[in-house]
Scaffold this active site. Structure first.
Site: not given
Length: 530
Positions: A323, A352, A456
């Site tokens: 950000e 793994h 937004k």
């Protein structure tokens, strides 16, 4: 000189050690040379000056005419005014007093002897930092168990509230939102409030707000008589808010030493103010980042902490780095597309998982190993003669580092003595400063986030479109095709979004029904739900 001895010499030349913190930083397995370092010196001189100006109170967020002062939170004496200094100190004392009163039962829920749980509602930096610190430092048997609502997923909220069902009467709710209008946080608060009221519980008598002064959330909390309010200051961004009330309040409630966290951050801040590349660990990290990605973020950063308690550190860094650095334009308005992608999990789990690709796949990354010297609090058994589980963990880290380097994959190794409040505070401060220095090196603003705001606004537009679609259906005397619905709603260009909207509303039996197979948008008919 052999290759091994040359590597050892390079390691010695570039090893950083902080005696007070017991912290080591090794950037020797990054491939920069002396010429590159010399060429970067003027950029670092500017970066050091930029950071000094930032801490002195320079306007660093011109979009909102704001200072950036998260550094003052751990050293109030640095704040540019007496009023700010006193406010920081008063808030810290208020947090400690409130947390102590809650833990000891002096502050308790109606009809109960004490609070047993914390339900923290927030999003982004208002959740990631507290989650990381709780995972890293939370005691095995905390005075209050902490839970998080960090999304607006109804099913996720239901599952958490179901687990809390019997303890809801003794749950303290912390609502964290600077403006009070953040949709995800507001939604979580409304959902929890509804659950409280359905049980006949008084939400205000079990709620705390961490919010901006004068915000709609603070106004609501004061009017309704919530237990307490604590400030989110406009000069602290969400991703750098962990050492504000945002993170300190939940930590103090869990009986984590917030003074130790702040002390570690303060000690690291002093180390990272040193205007000399090789004596400044944040500058060394920024140098390695710049080299790895050619100053353009061309390689991803894989974060591998070799300690279970640091599991969430990669998620915390993901927001802090991406950000802050993910910007379309530089400070002059030129399109530059900056940023560093961050992902990770923990070692040795990733032996793994994706280490196979790291060693032999696309070389589009560099690794940050985080080593913790202390294995555990007590003595370890031997799982083999002379070998403990911790020895294996150490072996996996060093072996992976070596295997990657042998195949021309670069890495940084950061070593701390143990995971405690002091070292966690230092880690937070180290990477906050590295981000700030790197942003200066590439000439971007690390302290605004126009992309987040754009998302937004786009979400709000989708909800406005939904209201228009539902209203159109209610006024229509007959079912409509998708094309007709888009046109009559006044959004013919948004037909794809409208299609996804009606699928969502139909699946949840809300507002409308689809006649026909939803998988074939050209032939379905849509009608209001009767």
């Amino acid at each position: 000189m052999t290759t091994a001895m040359a590597l050892w010499q390079r390691y010695r030349n570039w090893l950083y050690y902080h005696e007070g913190l017991g912290l080591y930083l090794d950037v020797s397995r990054m491939g920069f040379d002396d010429a590159f370092v010399a060429a970067m010196q003027p950029r670092f001189a500017k970066a050091f000056a930029d950071m000094a100006a930032l801490e002195a109170g320079a306007i660093a967020n011109p979009d909102e005419n704001r200072m950036v002062g998260h550094y003052w939170l751990r050293d109030a004496a640095l704040a540019p005014t007496l009023e700010l200094r006193q406010d920081i100190l008063d808030t810290l004392v208020n947090i400690e007093q409130f947390a102590s009163q809650v833990r000891t039962g002096q502050i308790c829920p109606p009809g109960q002897s004490r609070f047993t749980d914390i339900l923290a509602i927030g999003i982004g930096g208002s959740a990631l930092g507290p989650q990381f610190v709780a995972q890293a430092l939370g005691p095995d048997f905390p005075p209050l168990e902490i839970h998080f609502i960090d999304n607006t997923d109804p099913e996720g909220i239901d599952r958490l509230l179901a687990r809390l069902q019997d303890r809801l009467p003794t749950t303290l709710v912390i609502v964290t939102s600077k403006s009070g209008g953040t949709p995800e946080t507001r939604n979580g608060m409304l959902e929890v409030r509804w659950a409280f009221e359905a049980r006949g519980l008084s939400f205000p008598h079990q709620a705390v707000a961490v919010t901006g002064r004068g915000s709609q959330l603070e106004t609501q909390a004061l009017q309704e008589g919530w237990l307490a309010t604590f400030p989110m200051r406009d000069w602290v961004g969400g991703r750098t808010s962990e050492l504000s009330a945002v993170g300190l309040l939940p930590a103090a409630l869990q009986n984590i030493s917030i003074r130790s966290i702040l002390g570690g951050a303060k000690e690291m801040d002093a180390a990272t103010r040193v205007p000399h590349l090789k004596r400044n660990p944040a500058a060394l990290i920024a140098l390695a980042w710049y080299y790895a990605g050619n100053g353009r973020g061309e390689k991803d950063m894989v974060v591998l902490p070799y300690k279970d308690s640091l599991l969430l550190f990669s998620r915390y860094l993901q927001q802090l780095v991406m950000e802050s650095l993910g910007k379309e334009k530089d400070l002059e308005g030129n399109v530059v597309y900056q940023g560093i992608a961050v992902y990770g999990n923990k070692g040795s789990t990733d032996q793994h998982a994706y280490v196979q690709q790291l060693r032999e796949g696309v070389p589009s990354f560099f690794v940050t190993f985080i080593e913790v010297l202390k294995d555990r609090a007590g003595q370890s058994i031997q799982v083999e003669p002379g070998v403990t589980s911790g020895d294996y963990l150490f072996g996996f880290l060093q072996g992976t580092r070596k295997a990657l380097y042998e195949n021309h994959r670069e890495s940084i190794t950061l070593t701390i003595p143990e995971v405690n409040a002091h070292t966690v505070g230092a880690l937070i401060a180290l990477y906050e400063r590295a981000v700030g220095l790197y942003a200066s090196l590439v000439n971007i603003n690390a302290y605004h986030q126009p992309g987040v705001e754009a998302g937004k606004k786009a979400a709000a537009a989708v909800l406005q479109l939904q209201r228009a679609v539902v209203d159109t259906l209610r006024r229509s005397p007959e079912p409509l095709s998708l094309k007709d619905l888009a046109e009559k709603s006044g959004y013919p260009e948004e037909i794809e979004t409208i299609y996804t909207l009606v699928r969502h509303l139909h699946a949840n039996q809300r507002s409308l029904v689809i006649h026909g197979n939803p998988g074939y948008p050209d032939v379905i008919k849509i009608a209001p739900l009767s």
